[in-house]
Design a protein around this motif. Sequence first.
Motif, PDB file in Angstrom:
ATOM      1  N   UNK A 449       0.814  -1.222   0.000  1.00 37.34           N
ATOM      2  CA  UNK A 449       0.000   0.000   0.000  1.00 37.34           C
ATOM      3  C   UNK A 449       0.845   1.269   0.000  1.00 37.34           C
ATOM      4  N   UNK A 450       2.166   1.118   0.113  1.00 33.24           N
ATOM      5  CA  UNK A 450       3.076   2.266   0.127  1.00 33.24           C
ATOM      6  C   UNK A 450       3.063   2.969  -1.224  1.00 33.24           C
ATOM      7  N   UNK A 451       2.885   4.268  -1.221  1.00 30.58           N
ATOM      8  CA  UNK A 451       2.827   5.031  -2.464  1.00 30.58           C
ATOM      9  C   UNK A 451       4.159   5.039  -3.217  1.00 30.58           C
ATOM     10  N   UNK A 452       5.261   4.703  -2.528  1.00 29.45           N
ATOM     11  CA  UNK A 452       6.560   4.669  -3.194  1.00 29.45           C
ATOM     12  C   UNK A 452       6.673   3.516  -4.177  1.00 29.45           C
ATOM     13  N   UNK A 453       5.759   2.557  -4.088  1.00 31.86           N
ATOM     14  CA  UNK A 453       5.769   1.415  -5.010  1.00 31.86           C
ATOM     15  C   UNK A 453       4.665   1.546  -6.052  1.00 31.86           C
ATOM     16  N   UNK A 454       4.455   2.731  -6.530  1.00 33.39           N
ATOM     17  CA  UNK A 454       3.291   2.971  -7.372  1.00 33.39           C
ATOM     18  C   UNK A 454       3.396   2.349  -8.757  1.00 33.39           C
ATOM     19  N   UNK A 455       4.615   2.256  -9.332  1.00 31.89           N
ATOM     20  CA  UNK A 455       4.728   1.797 -10.712  1.00 31.89           C
ATOM     21  C   UNK A 455       4.413   0.306 -10.850  1.00 31.89           C
ATOM     22  N   UNK A 456       5.034  -0.520 -10.012  1.00 32.68           N
ATOM     23  CA  UNK A 456       4.734  -1.954 -10.087  1.00 32.68           C
ATOM     24  C   UNK A 456       3.289  -2.210  -9.682  1.00 32.68           C
ATOM     25  N   UNK A 457       2.820  -1.500  -8.667  1.00 36.41           N
ATOM     26  CA  UNK A 457       1.455  -1.729  -8.187  1.00 36.41           C
ATOM     27  C   UNK A 457       0.425  -1.381  -9.257  1.00 36.41           C
ATOM     28  N   UNK A 458       0.602  -0.250  -9.914  1.00 34.96           N
ATOM     29  CA  UNK A 458      -0.348   0.149 -10.965  1.00 34.96           C
ATOM     30  C   UNK A 458      -0.349  -0.852 -12.120  1.00 34.96           C
ATOM     31  N   UNK A 459       0.843  -1.320 -12.500  1.00 36.43           N
ATOM     32  CA  UNK A 459       0.924  -2.266 -13.617  1.00 36.43           C
ATOM     33  C   UNK A 459       0.264  -3.592 -13.258  1.00 36.43           C
ATOM     34  N   UNK A 460       0.527  -4.095 -12.047  1.00 37.79           N
ATOM     35  CA  UNK A 460      -0.042  -5.387 -11.647  1.00 37.79           C
ATOM     36  C   UNK A 460      -1.547  -5.260 -11.401  1.00 37.79           C
ATOM     37  N   UNK A 461      -1.976  -4.136 -10.832  1.00 37.48           N
ATOM     38  CA  UNK A 461      -3.423  -3.925 -10.643  1.00 37.48           C
ATOM     39  C   UNK A 461      -4.153  -3.954 -11.986  1.00 37.48           C
ATOM     40  N   UNK A 462      -3.516  -3.417 -13.017  1.00 34.90           N
ATOM     41  CA  UNK A 462      -4.136  -3.428 -14.345  1.00 34.90           C
ATOM     42  C   UNK A 462      -4.298  -4.856 -14.855  1.00 34.90           C
ATOM     43  N   UNK A 463      -3.294  -5.703 -14.584  1.00 30.47           N
ATOM     44  CA  UNK A 463      -3.391  -7.116 -14.968  1.00 30.47           C
ATOM     45  C   UNK A 463      -4.553  -7.769 -14.242  1.00 30.47           C
ATOM     46  N   UNK A 476      -0.269 -14.153  -6.979  1.00 35.05           N
ATOM     47  CA  UNK A 476       0.571 -13.455  -6.002  1.00 35.05           C
ATOM     48  C   UNK A 476       0.887 -14.411  -4.852  1.00 35.05           C
ATOM     49  N   UNK A 477       2.138 -14.365  -4.398  1.00 32.88           N
ATOM     50  CA  UNK A 477       2.611 -15.225  -3.316  1.00 32.88           C
ATOM     51  C   UNK A 477       3.152 -14.306  -2.224  1.00 32.88           C
ATOM     52  N   UNK A 478       2.626 -14.439  -1.004  1.00 35.33           N
ATOM     53  CA  UNK A 478       3.020 -13.478   0.032  1.00 35.33           C
ATOM     54  C   UNK A 478       2.835 -14.062   1.427  1.00 35.33           C
ATOM     55  N   UNK A 479       3.673 -13.590   2.364  1.00 36.01           N
ATOM     56  CA  UNK A 479       3.514 -13.958   3.764  1.00 36.01           C
ATOM     57  C   UNK A 479       2.796 -12.874   4.557  1.00 36.01           C
ATOM     58  N   UNK A 480       2.546 -11.714   3.931  1.00 35.14           N
ATOM     59  CA  UNK A 480       1.862 -10.614   4.616  1.00 35.14           C
ATOM     60  C   UNK A 480       0.730 -10.060   3.737  1.00 35.14           C
ATOM     61  N   UNK A 481      -0.370 -10.786   3.615  1.00 36.97           N
ATOM     62  CA  UNK A 481      -1.473 -10.301   2.777  1.00 36.97           C
ATOM     63  C   UNK A 481      -2.035  -8.960   3.236  1.00 36.97           C
ATOM     64  N   UNK A 482      -1.890  -8.634   4.527  1.00 39.30           N
ATOM     65  CA  UNK A 482      -2.440  -7.365   5.025  1.00 39.30           C
ATOM     66  C   UNK A 482      -1.694  -6.164   4.450  1.00 39.30           C
ATOM     67  N   UNK A 483      -0.496  -6.383   3.888  1.00 38.83           N
ATOM     68  CA  UNK A 483       0.275  -5.288   3.314  1.00 38.83           C
ATOM     69  C   UNK A 483       0.058  -5.134   1.817  1.00 38.83           C
ATOM     70  N   UNK A 484      -0.608  -6.087   1.183  1.00 42.37           N
ATOM     71  CA  UNK A 484      -0.797  -6.061  -0.264  1.00 42.37           C
ATOM     72  C   UNK A 484      -1.938  -5.110  -0.628  1.00 42.37           C
ATOM     73  N   UNK A 485      -1.825  -4.507  -1.805  1.00 44.05           N
ATOM     74  CA  UNK A 485      -2.844  -3.600  -2.320  1.00 44.05           C
ATOM     75  C   UNK A 485      -4.237  -4.232  -2.244  1.00 44.05           C
ATOM     76  N   UNK A 486      -5.189  -3.479  -1.722  1.00 47.84           N
ATOM     77  CA  UNK A 486      -6.568  -3.976  -1.594  1.00 47.84           C
ATOM     78  C   UNK A 486      -7.193  -4.224  -2.963  1.00 47.84           C
TER      79      UNK A 486
END
Length: 588
Positions: A449-463, A476-486
């Motif tokens: 959810x950090x705005x500093x990761x906007x480029x990868x997040x926007x591209x993957x959200x589009x997918x 997506x594979x993660x150990x912290x789902x609470x930190x992943x983009x909603x």
Amino acid sequence: MKSEITYLGHIIRVDSGTIEVEVSNDIPSAAPIINGRLYKIGQIGTFVKIPIGNITIYGIVSSVSNTPSKSEEINLKHSFGSRFLTVQLVGEKIGEDEFEKGVGTYPTINDEVHIVIEKDLFDIYGKKDNGSIEIGKHSSSENLSVYADLHKLILRHCAILGSTGSGKSNTTVSILKAILGDYQGSRVILVDPHGEYPSAFPDAKVLKINDVANPLFIPFWLMSFDELAYFLVGAKPTDDQKPDYRLFRDLITKLKKDNCTFLKSGVINPNFVTADSPIPFSARKLWYEMNWLLNATFDTANKDDQILATAKEIDAGDIENLIPATFTPYPTNNTAPFKSKHIEFYSYEKKILSRLRDSRFDFLFNPGEYKDSSSHKDLHNLLNEWIGSDKKLAILDLSGVPFEVLDITVGLITRFVYDSMFWGRQETYTGKNRPLLLAYEEAHTYLNKNENNSYSKEAVEKVFKEGRKFGLGALVISQRPSEISETILAQVGTFIALRLTNSGDQSIVKNSAPDNLNSLIDLLPSLRTGEAIIVGEAIKIPSRVRLKLNVPRPTSDDPKLVEKWLEAHPEDQENYKLVVTRIRQQKF
């Protein structure tokens, strides 16, 4: 019938999606043996069935008590030994038809409830067909395979979630091997930030930063203008009102237009070229032209006439070696030659030079045979390396990517693959005619959810929002789902949730899971290693599943702490020299 050996009890309460069952006191044992198999009554997560004519309704046990849930304590008449089960209804089977999610006909008070035996489970889960893969074995039966609908698993997207040590990497390997083994036309790109997976897939195509045999190149000119401006000079789209930002855009557009007629993938009409077009150009030339404009001297003091023809150049310098041009020095008494008045790029030039001299970014600025328009290869070769080779799995090992550019790197990979699927959606060899799975390991580090990761997040959200239309699915594979983009989690159709101990992570799965089966999700903290709760569109019924242990395994195992601490480690002054060298060079 009450006389049947599978008889469990009768219904005493019915809610919208839940029933309560009083277990019969006539059952001789809490663990009856049926057809030679032991069945334990009242196990959380086990199935029961309610036969009503030719309809059989199935439910999952969510709680067990010795008192009815709705009775007031003052009115209770304790019948010691009574047992009550709360059951959540999940689906039904009509006659010989296949099992379906959802309930059309609800049971009522005093309807019989029966134990689900192994034969019933086979009726629910069915047999493997051409459109499914085996995920693992059902936790209640080693003989019962659990299958997932491959179309819904991939194109409705999926997530593998679990705490450290719960078996995420092994689960990922199991699913990818099932796909690659059963479907010869399948293709997968696995984004691997830590280089864990090459050991598990010896036959995969592994592309790695700084690797001699199979280097991973991601040309910087693949970036959109916004990405490039942010990466090179720290500028943001909000700087669009600044003249230096607009001139920067114009200069990049000019450099791209100069090269658009020399491309190996096909000539481009210059009128269609923009600053966002993925056309090769030299970042060194970009810096050189900025430096030239800032430091040149001219015969004239008029800014509009300060051009190449009026410049007082002594030596042209060397673009490739970052040696600037030299000019006749300007005097202090306002006579020729005159100092340059082109100062717009003053704040940009040094930043670009610093980036170009940083060896950590060589994979972007010196991408081998993809360096510029004169290079032997173009983007069609890059796509063939990633998704067009005879290897069905391509692992992009990003362990050599500096953390500062991991965001842009993942965004570049994703957007380029997405664009290839979008613009090739009707081609016979890609798009809808050959779908693709993009898998993101350690997703919480760059899709958060950090705005500093906007480029990868926007591209993957589009997918996740639009990819299925063009044959592009995501995992997506993660150990912290609470930190992943909603936004990403909201588009996930199937959750494969291993052990999760953090309450925040559990609530994310509980809230995001398509099926309202909180009793199963509540089991997450107590799952065994390699055991998962699977809910969502790809599976017929939410299930607790054991996944097999894969060999060879990913290199994600914990260190053998006890074994290594029992060893003697003699002092050596030569130790750590190589470590310090790697720290300084930021290279293995």
